[in-house]
Design a protein around this motif. Sequence first.
Motif, PDB file in Angstrom:
ATOM      1  N   PHE A 223      -6.519   4.377  15.286  1.00  0.00           N
ATOM      2  CA  PHE A 223      -7.834   3.848  14.938  1.00  0.00           C
ATOM      3  C   PHE A 223      -8.005   3.483  13.326  1.00  0.00           C
ATOM      4  O   PHE A 223      -7.923   4.443  12.833  1.00  0.00           O
ATOM      5  CB  PHE A 223      -8.981   4.585  15.127  1.00  0.00           C
ATOM      6  N   ARG A 224      -7.839   2.485  12.851  1.00  0.00           N
ATOM      7  CA  ARG A 224      -7.898   2.073  11.459  1.00  0.00           C
ATOM      8  C   ARG A 224      -7.054   2.829  10.461  1.00  0.00           C
ATOM      9  O   ARG A 224      -7.637   3.380   9.569  1.00  0.00           O
ATOM     10  CB  ARG A 224      -9.431   2.247  10.956  1.00  0.00           C
ATOM     11  N   PRO A 225      -5.923   3.076  11.016  1.00  0.00           N
ATOM     12  CA  PRO A 225      -5.120   3.918  10.374  1.00  0.00           C
ATOM     13  C   PRO A 225      -4.659   3.497   8.614  1.00  0.00           C
ATOM     14  O   PRO A 225      -4.582   4.417   7.733  1.00  0.00           O
ATOM     15  CB  PRO A 225      -3.617   3.913  10.918  1.00  0.00           C
ATOM     16  N   GLU A 226      -4.698   2.305   8.287  1.00  0.00           N
ATOM     17  CA  GLU A 226      -4.395   1.667   6.973  1.00  0.00           C
ATOM     18  C   GLU A 226      -5.819   2.510   5.978  1.00  0.00           C
ATOM     19  O   GLU A 226      -5.307   2.812   5.029  1.00  0.00           O
ATOM     20  CB  GLU A 226      -4.624   0.238   6.783  1.00  0.00           C
ATOM     21  N   ASP A 227      -7.074   2.680   6.757  1.00  0.00           N
ATOM     22  CA  ASP A 227      -7.663   3.211   5.793  1.00  0.00           C
ATOM     23  C   ASP A 227      -7.669   4.763   5.604  1.00  0.00           C
ATOM     24  O   ASP A 227      -8.128   5.087   4.332  1.00  0.00           O
ATOM     25  CB  ASP A 227      -9.312   3.131   6.717  1.00  0.00           C
ATOM     26  N   ASN A 228      -7.133   5.253   6.438  1.00  0.00           N
ATOM     27  CA  ASN A 228      -6.770   6.683   6.019  1.00  0.00           C
ATOM     28  C   ASN A 228      -5.537   6.533   5.097  1.00  0.00           C
ATOM     29  O   ASN A 228      -5.479   7.355   4.248  1.00  0.00           O
ATOM     30  CB  ASN A 228      -5.970   7.424   7.452  1.00  0.00           C
ATOM     31  N   HIS A 229      -4.787   5.691   4.963  1.00  0.00           N
ATOM     32  CA  HIS A 229      -3.680   5.861   3.929  1.00  0.00           C
ATOM     33  C   HIS A 229      -4.293   5.384   2.582  1.00  0.00           C
ATOM     34  O   HIS A 229      -3.998   6.054   1.430  1.00  0.00           O
ATOM     35  CB  HIS A 229      -2.888   4.532   4.255  1.00  0.00           C
ATOM     36  N   ARG A 230      -5.232   4.545   2.548  1.00  0.00           N
ATOM     37  CA  ARG A 230      -6.031   4.140   1.565  1.00  0.00           C
ATOM     38  C   ARG A 230      -6.694   5.407   0.985  1.00  0.00           C
ATOM     39  O   ARG A 230      -6.722   5.634  -0.252  1.00  0.00           O
ATOM     40  CB  ARG A 230      -6.848   2.885   1.854  1.00  0.00           C
ATOM     41  N   ARG A 231      -7.437   5.986   1.882  1.00  0.00           N
ATOM     42  CA  ARG A 231      -8.155   7.304   1.356  1.00  0.00           C
ATOM     43  C   ARG A 231      -7.370   8.323   0.911  1.00  0.00           C
ATOM     44  O   ARG A 231      -7.805   9.117  -0.044  1.00  0.00           O
ATOM     45  CB  ARG A 231      -9.170   7.567   2.511  1.00  0.00           C
ATOM     46  N   ILE A 232      -6.268   8.691   1.493  1.00  0.00           N
ATOM     47  CA  ILE A 232      -5.617   9.780   1.013  1.00  0.00           C
ATOM     48  C   ILE A 232      -4.893   9.354  -0.333  1.00  0.00           C
ATOM     49  O   ILE A 232      -4.684  10.408  -1.249  1.00  0.00           O
ATOM     50  CB  ILE A 232      -4.279  10.272   1.978  1.00  0.00           C
ATOM     51  N   ASN A 233      -4.810   8.189  -0.708  1.00  0.00           N
ATOM     52  CA  ASN A 233      -4.480   7.792  -1.905  1.00  0.00           C
ATOM     53  C   ASN A 233      -5.589   7.984  -2.969  1.00  0.00           C
ATOM     54  O   ASN A 233      -5.487   8.471  -4.158  1.00  0.00           O
ATOM     55  CB  ASN A 233      -3.770   6.500  -2.182  1.00  0.00           C
ATOM     56  N   ILE A 234      -6.652   7.720  -2.672  1.00  0.00           N
ATOM     57  CA  ILE A 234      -7.933   7.945  -3.222  1.00  0.00           C
ATOM     58  C   ILE A 234      -8.174   9.421  -3.768  1.00  0.00           C
ATOM     59  O   ILE A 234      -8.163   9.826  -4.734  1.00  0.00           O
ATOM     60  CB  ILE A 234      -9.063   7.535  -2.832  1.00  0.00           C
ATOM     61  N   SER A 235      -7.893  10.231  -2.603  1.00  0.00           N
ATOM     62  CA  SER A 235      -7.871  11.660  -2.906  1.00  0.00           C
ATOM     63  C   SER A 235      -7.078  12.174  -3.835  1.00  0.00           C
ATOM     64  O   SER A 235      -7.202  13.229  -4.729  1.00  0.00           O
ATOM     65  CB  SER A 235      -7.791  12.440  -1.605  1.00  0.00           C
ATOM     66  N   ALA A 236      -5.764  11.853  -3.532  1.00  0.00           N
ATOM     67  CA  ALA A 236      -4.631  12.316  -4.447  1.00  0.00           C
ATOM     68  C   ALA A 236      -4.775  11.958  -5.874  1.00  0.00           C
ATOM     69  O   ALA A 236      -4.570  12.754  -6.829  1.00  0.00           O
ATOM     70  CB  ALA A 236      -3.468  11.428  -4.004  1.00  0.00           C
TER      71      ALA A 236
END
Lengths: 356, 356
Positions: free
Chosen positions: A90-103
């Motif tokens: 479910f919307r995995p690209e959003d998780n990718h974007r967000r972990i990079n924002i967190s990082a």
Amino acid sequence: MTDQKYSELAIEKIAKTKINDVDFDNINFGRKFTDHMFYCDFIDGAWQQPKIVPYQPMTLEPSARALHYGQAVFEGMKAYKDDNGNAFLFRPEDNHRRINISAARLAMPEFPKEYFMEGLTTLMKMDKDWIKPGVGNSLYVRPFMFAIDPAIAAAPSEAYRFMIICSPAKAYYTSKIRVLFSEKYSRSADGGVGYAKAAGNYAAQFYPTGLAQKRGYQQIIWTDAKTHEFLEEAGTMNIFFRVNDTLLTAPISDRILDGITRKSVIQLAEDSNIPVEVRRVTVSEIKEAATNGSLKEIFGAGTAAVISPISAFEHGGEVFEIPDTENSYALRLKKQLLDIQHNLSEDKHGWRYEVK
Amino acid sequence: MTDQKYSELAIEKIAKTKINDVDFDNINFGRKFTDHMFYCDFIDGAWQQPKIVPYQPMTLEPSARALHYGQAVFEGMKAYKDDNGNAFLFRPEDNHRRINISAARLAMPEFPKEYFMEGLTTLMKMDKDWIKPGVGNSLYVRPFMFAIDPAIAAAPSEAYRFMIICSPAKAYYTSKIRVLFSEKYSRSADGGVGYAKAAGNYAAQFYPTGLAQKRGYQQIIWTDAKTHEFLEEAGTMNIFFRVNDTLLTAPISDRILDGITRKSVIQLAEDSNIPVEVRRVTVSEIKEAATNGSLKEIFGAGTAAVISPISAFEHGGEVFEIPDTENSYALRLKKQLLDIQHNLSEDKHGWRYEVK
């Protein structure tokens, strides 16, 4: 990361699956892991070869910086299966974007999208039998990154590990929960790291949450640290309030996580012509609405919790019970969300990501 | 912890010391570790047998909760040696008290004082050759505790590891530093974990500190998240301001670490009849004092940094240079502190703790 030369994903399969050791009807959240895991190390300024290997313990130096200075971020997502055996994220690209924002906020390197998506989908295919069909069943997927550099100087690490591990899951909160509106403790500050899925944000909540639990509340709704007058989020969930027929939720900020379930709920509500106000929500207006009967529902929204209805809150020593409502938004939105996730309804926003 | 039955400390010595591989004149802080380390695991509600073993990597599950939810706290202390070969710690019982305060805020168990002091002093005796005599030399000692429970539910761990590792050190900042007063980013919130030596507090500072460093400032002086008008601490140091002949420093709070060097400096200043005001210090009064020439010194105080003079600060786009002062408090207090630590002067407050 643009200059990175990509290495091919290396795969080492487990000799014999552990799946028959797992009782899928009695899952204790986050304690059983699938046969394989994904990892990739950042060394000398570059991501090294990504690998999928049998799930196993790892070797870490006692001086690994994550253990001293908390350079660690994570994501939470779920994989679902329909009755035909097709698997979906479910919307995995959003998780990718967000972990990079967190990082970025924790001075950690970005993880390349190509590695993330290939690692994730390959892992899903290899461990597909661990995704059980049926609404309520899912495979919880945990991407995370942490500092492994063996040095205890208080400065950003030079080496990191990115991993994805997976754990079969049932719904996180199974019945309505009671919550406390925070009046003393805080989750995050303006100018802080509250919007990041930073490891340290979670440990900081355990003690005050424990105090609340002793008083019969499962979760705390965090208020702003400055005035404790604005309702923000619940730490593992964003929060929605239904006053009469309108849904209210706090805007995202540097203190509040940009939840993927949160934004999906907002979209689904708008699709159903439910009025949604994304604005600062005050403790006093919610207490007033609870008193005059216009507060119909409160619910949390998050990947682990899905949508979690709240039956009561306490603030200022007063307990406010929220009577059951007919035509619950929480139940309706939860069903819509789960139907999309499990391929039981049309996916008009393109949120489903088939693993194939 | 009162019902704990104590196990005897188990000791396994290294076969051959690594000390001859270390160039003590060129030490990069926190990257070389001594021959031995101390550890003790908390399992099934009790601290298990404490052990000293050769310094070595450890095995950790990918799901170890510290890596996901940041349940990790630490301490910093130093051991010193006089010219007669006697070794000393500085106020180590305060470090023990403080790590338990940090642990409690992160919902972690207290570590028993008996285990802490016996493990610490035994380790110091075993690795005594790593403590080099001479002012400026020390052995940095890092007690820390982290969650090892292999479960990714967002709740306190059920298992922890307490460790002590040691790294030879020179003075942390060797020359005067330039600092930025924070106007946007924050270190901690009221009701948060700023007073704890929680791992997550440090990672949260790396990104804004990196931005400051790009502009030529080595450190940030954090201001309160609410108004950015009060000067709080520097993340690795507490901060003192000398206006005319008076020392000013912020009171400890739930946002500010109760620094052992900080309270030693306050005591030494009072012993020398230096007026000390422990009160909220405003950005505007320090800018005004810098402008009218009454700001004589700013310095940081912390275990790693000892006392670190500051030569300039920036706020609101303005840079304020602090001219060198004769009769520097920073230098005088630093000498007094180092003389006590190295057994070169009388220790009238009983701060030295001889390792024997």
